[in-house]
Design a protein around this motif. Structure first.
Motif, mmCIF file in Angstrom:
data_model
loop_
_atom_site.group_PDB
_atom_site.id
_atom_site.type_symbol
_atom_site.label_atom_id
_atom_site.label_comp_id
_atom_site.label_asym_id
_atom_site.label_seq_id
_atom_site.Cartn_x
_atom_site.Cartn_y
_atom_site.Cartn_z
ATOM 1 N N GLY A 1 0.277 27.960 -4.151
ATOM 2 C CA GLY A 1 -1.228 28.298 -3.549
ATOM 3 C C GLY A 1 -2.492 27.300 -4.343
ATOM 4 O O GLY A 1 -3.179 26.813 -3.704
ATOM 5 N N ARG A 2 -2.269 27.423 -5.727
ATOM 6 C CA ARG A 2 -3.267 26.993 -6.365
ATOM 7 C C ARG A 2 -3.238 25.411 -6.365
ATOM 8 O O ARG A 2 -4.329 24.474 -6.207
ATOM 9 N N LEU A 3 -1.962 24.719 -6.108
ATOM 10 C CA LEU A 3 -1.695 23.299 -6.082
ATOM 11 C C LEU A 3 -2.152 22.900 -4.688
ATOM 12 O O LEU A 3 -2.774 21.862 -4.454
ATOM 13 N N ALA A 4 -1.992 23.590 -3.677
ATOM 14 C CA ALA A 4 -2.370 23.285 -2.103
ATOM 15 C C ALA A 4 -3.814 23.034 -1.957
ATOM 16 O O ALA A 4 -4.287 22.036 -1.598
ATOM 17 N N GLY A 5 -4.675 23.994 -2.926
ATOM 18 C CA GLY A 5 -6.124 23.659 -3.025
ATOM 19 C C GLY A 5 -6.158 22.247 -3.663
ATOM 20 O O GLY A 5 -7.441 21.780 -3.412
ATOM 21 N N GLU A 6 -5.605 21.799 -4.618
ATOM 22 C CA GLU A 6 -5.988 20.456 -5.379
ATOM 23 C C GLU A 6 -5.679 19.566 -4.284
ATOM 24 O O GLU A 6 -6.415 18.211 -4.307
ATOM 25 N N PHE A 7 -4.583 19.490 -3.699
ATOM 26 C CA PHE A 7 -4.194 18.490 -2.572
ATOM 27 C C PHE A 7 -5.073 18.724 -1.329
ATOM 28 O O PHE A 7 -4.852 17.784 -0.448
ATOM 29 N N GLY A 8 -5.702 19.771 -1.037
ATOM 30 C CA GLY A 8 -6.627 20.000 0.459
ATOM 31 C C GLY A 8 -5.793 20.271 1.403
ATOM 32 O O GLY A 8 -5.944 19.718 2.242
ATOM 33 N N LEU B 1 6.583 21.106 -7.263
ATOM 34 C CA LEU B 1 5.765 21.367 -6.249
ATOM 35 C C LEU B 1 4.773 20.230 -6.043
ATOM 36 O O LEU B 1 4.454 20.038 -4.772
ATOM 37 N N ALA B 2 4.030 19.787 -7.088
ATOM 38 C CA ALA B 2 3.117 18.900 -6.668
ATOM 39 C C ALA B 2 3.616 17.558 -5.990
ATOM 40 O O ALA B 2 3.001 17.073 -5.161
ATOM 41 N N SER B 3 4.748 17.193 -6.322
ATOM 42 C CA SER B 3 5.344 16.223 -5.668
ATOM 43 C C SER B 3 5.749 16.308 -4.168
ATOM 44 O O SER B 3 5.446 15.493 -3.272
ATOM 45 N N ALA B 4 6.079 17.419 -3.927
ATOM 46 C CA ALA B 4 6.341 17.831 -2.628
ATOM 47 C C ALA B 4 5.095 17.847 -1.791
ATOM 48 O O ALA B 4 5.086 17.293 -0.560
ATOM 49 N N MET B 5 3.895 18.293 -2.382
ATOM 50 C CA MET B 5 2.670 18.442 -1.644
ATOM 51 C C MET B 5 1.963 16.883 -1.412
ATOM 52 O O MET B 5 1.718 16.638 -0.400
ATOM 53 N N VAL C 1 -0.102 12.268 -6.942
ATOM 54 C CA VAL C 1 0.184 13.411 -7.884
ATOM 55 C C VAL C 1 -0.918 12.995 -9.160
ATOM 56 O O VAL C 1 -1.471 13.746 -9.659
ATOM 57 N N ALA C 2 -0.704 11.517 -9.609
ATOM 58 C CA ALA C 2 -1.393 11.025 -10.791
ATOM 59 C C ALA C 2 -2.768 11.099 -10.491
ATOM 60 O O ALA C 2 -3.522 11.416 -11.325
ATOM 61 N N ASP C 3 -3.401 10.729 -9.313
ATOM 62 C CA ASP C 3 -4.582 10.810 -8.995
ATOM 63 C C ASP C 3 -5.293 12.159 -8.886
ATOM 64 O O ASP C 3 -6.328 12.419 -9.242
ATOM 65 N N VAL C 4 -4.529 12.957 -8.316
ATOM 66 C CA VAL C 4 -5.038 14.582 -8.218
ATOM 67 C C VAL C 4 -4.713 15.439 -9.369
ATOM 68 O O VAL C 4 -5.979 15.878 -9.746
ATOM 69 N N LEU C 5 -3.818 15.320 -10.003
ATOM 70 C CA LEU C 5 -3.499 16.215 -11.288
ATOM 71 C C LEU C 5 -3.523 15.381 -12.451
ATOM 72 O O LEU C 5 -3.378 16.222 -13.481
ATOM 73 N N ALA D 1 -1.489 11.820 -14.616
ATOM 74 C CA ALA D 1 -0.149 11.396 -14.500
ATOM 75 C C ALA D 1 0.915 12.272 -15.620
ATOM 76 O O ALA D 1 2.403 12.486 -15.362
ATOM 77 N N SER D 2 0.172 13.138 -16.435
ATOM 78 C CA SER D 2 1.352 13.814 -17.143
ATOM 79 C C SER D 2 1.805 15.017 -16.409
ATOM 80 O O SER D 2 3.122 15.620 -17.050
ATOM 81 N N THR D 3 1.541 15.334 -15.354
ATOM 82 C CA THR D 3 2.116 16.458 -14.392
ATOM 83 C C THR D 3 3.372 16.013 -14.083
ATOM 84 O O THR D 3 4.607 16.834 -13.890
ATOM 85 N N LEU D 4 3.718 14.784 -13.950
ATOM 86 C CA LEU D 4 5.202 14.211 -13.349
ATOM 87 C C LEU D 4 6.132 13.950 -14.461
ATOM 88 O O LEU D 4 7.258 14.067 -14.216
ATOM 89 N N PHE D 5 5.546 13.923 -15.859
ATOM 90 C CA PHE D 5 6.758 13.485 -16.958
ATOM 91 C C PHE D 5 7.716 14.698 -17.063
ATOM 92 O O PHE D 5 8.859 14.265 -17.201
ATOM 93 N N PRO D 6 7.331 15.971 -16.975
ATOM 94 C CA PRO D 6 8.484 16.901 -17.193
ATOM 95 C C PRO D 6 9.552 16.813 -16.054
ATOM 96 O O PRO D 6 10.559 17.215 -16.261
ATOM 97 N N VAL D 7 9.035 16.611 -14.763
ATOM 98 C CA VAL D 7 9.925 16.684 -13.644
ATOM 99 C C VAL D 7 10.785 15.198 -13.795
ATOM 100 O O VAL D 7 12.094 15.501 -13.696
ATOM 101 N N LEU D 8 10.504 14.166 -14.352
ATOM 102 C CA LEU D 8 11.236 13.017 -14.509
ATOM 103 C C LEU D 8 12.295 13.370 -15.647
ATOM 104 O O LEU D 8 13.560 12.962 -15.841
ATOM 105 N N ASP D 9 11.708 14.113 -16.822
ATOM 106 C CA ASP D 9 12.864 14.512 -17.594
ATOM 107 C C ASP D 9 13.873 15.270 -17.336
ATOM 108 O O ASP D 9 15.082 15.246 -17.756
ATOM 109 N N ALA D 10 13.442 16.244 -16.523
ATOM 110 C CA ALA D 10 14.377 17.263 -15.965
ATOM 111 C C ALA D 10 15.589 16.471 -14.999
ATOM 112 O O ALA D 10 16.781 16.919 -14.991
ATOM 113 N N GLU D 11 14.931 15.546 -14.136
ATOM 114 C CA GLU D 11 15.935 14.804 -13.641
ATOM 115 C C GLU D 11 16.776 14.023 -14.306
ATOM 116 O O GLU D 11 18.054 13.587 -13.824
ATOM 117 N N ARG D 12 16.301 13.491 -15.555
ATOM 118 C CA ARG D 12 17.361 12.550 -16.349
ATOM 119 C C ARG D 12 18.442 13.666 -16.869
ATOM 120 O O ARG D 12 19.760 13.227 -17.134
#
Length: 207
Positions: free
Chosen positions: A11-18, A67-71, A140-144, A146-157
């Motif tokens: 819900g909080r992220l949805a507000g950021e993405f409008g 979640l941010a990537s999905a939005m 995602v980088a524009d809204v939140l 770029a650092s928001t995505l790095f933990p996700v990419l580490d998890a995907e590795r």
């Protein structure tokens, strides 16, 4: 992290993405989605998120990035559909013209044109999907940031998927991280330039 906590973060992220807060439910998630989150972005006016057992073990920053990537994907889905229609429309038109020319010269070669187009459709599909992933990362980088995505990419590795879609179509985490780092550097450089211009303008104004 339980379902209510996921709903709160979403819900909080949805507000950021409008966008409207997504509908979050627990359920079965394909094994190829190792992070345990399935985003249903293609149908309806509201994003739907299916949370599997694996998502309950995610670290908070990984969950937020996923979640941010999905939005981001949800907000950009219209652009992907338009690109698909334009790209495949142009490809079909070119194939029909080429087929007409070849058949007029050697009728027996028509089958080669038709069969040879199959790898082209697959390549176009992969290229369009990868471009969509890169644009979602940029969103995602524009809204939140770029650092928001790095933990996700580490998890995907760590939890690489064995699904054919992820193996063939999804860009590798290292490649996505490189592009995000370039975007962040470009944004920082642009911000530095704007700051310098502002200081120069202030200096001229004072003089």
């Amino acid at each position: 992290m339980d379902l209510q906590e996921v709903e709160a973060v979403a819900g909080r992220l949805a507000g950021e993405f409008g966008i409207r807060p997504p509908k979050v439910t627990s359920g079965r998630v394909p094994r190829s989605m190792r992070l345990g989150i399935r985003a249903k972005v293609w149908w309806g006016r509201r994003l739907r998120l299916v949370i599997g057992p694996a998502a309950e073990r995610l670290e908070p920053e990984v969950l937020e990035g996923e979640l941010a990537s999905a939005m981001a994907a949800f907000t950009l889905r219209g652009g992907l559909i338009a690109r698909c229609l334009l790209t495949y429309g142009a490809a079909i038109a070119c194939q029909l013209v080429l087929l007409a020319l070849v058949v007029s010269i050697h009728p027996s070669w028509g089958n080669y044109i038709v069969n040879g187009a199959i790898p082209l459709w697959v390549a176009l599909c992969i290229a369009l999907y990868r471009g969509f992933v890169y644009r979602s990362d940029r969103k995602v980088a524009d809204v939140l940031g770029a650092s928001t995505l790095f933990p996700v990419l580490d998890a995907e590795r760590r939890l690489s998927s064995n699904g054919w879609v992820h193996l063939w179509a999804l860009p590798h985490a290292d490649r996505r991280a490189e592009r995000i780092a370039i975007l962040r550097l470009a944004d920082e450089t642009a911000e530095d330039h704007r700051g310098l211009l502002d200081r120069l303008s202030d200096g001229r104004g004072c003089g």
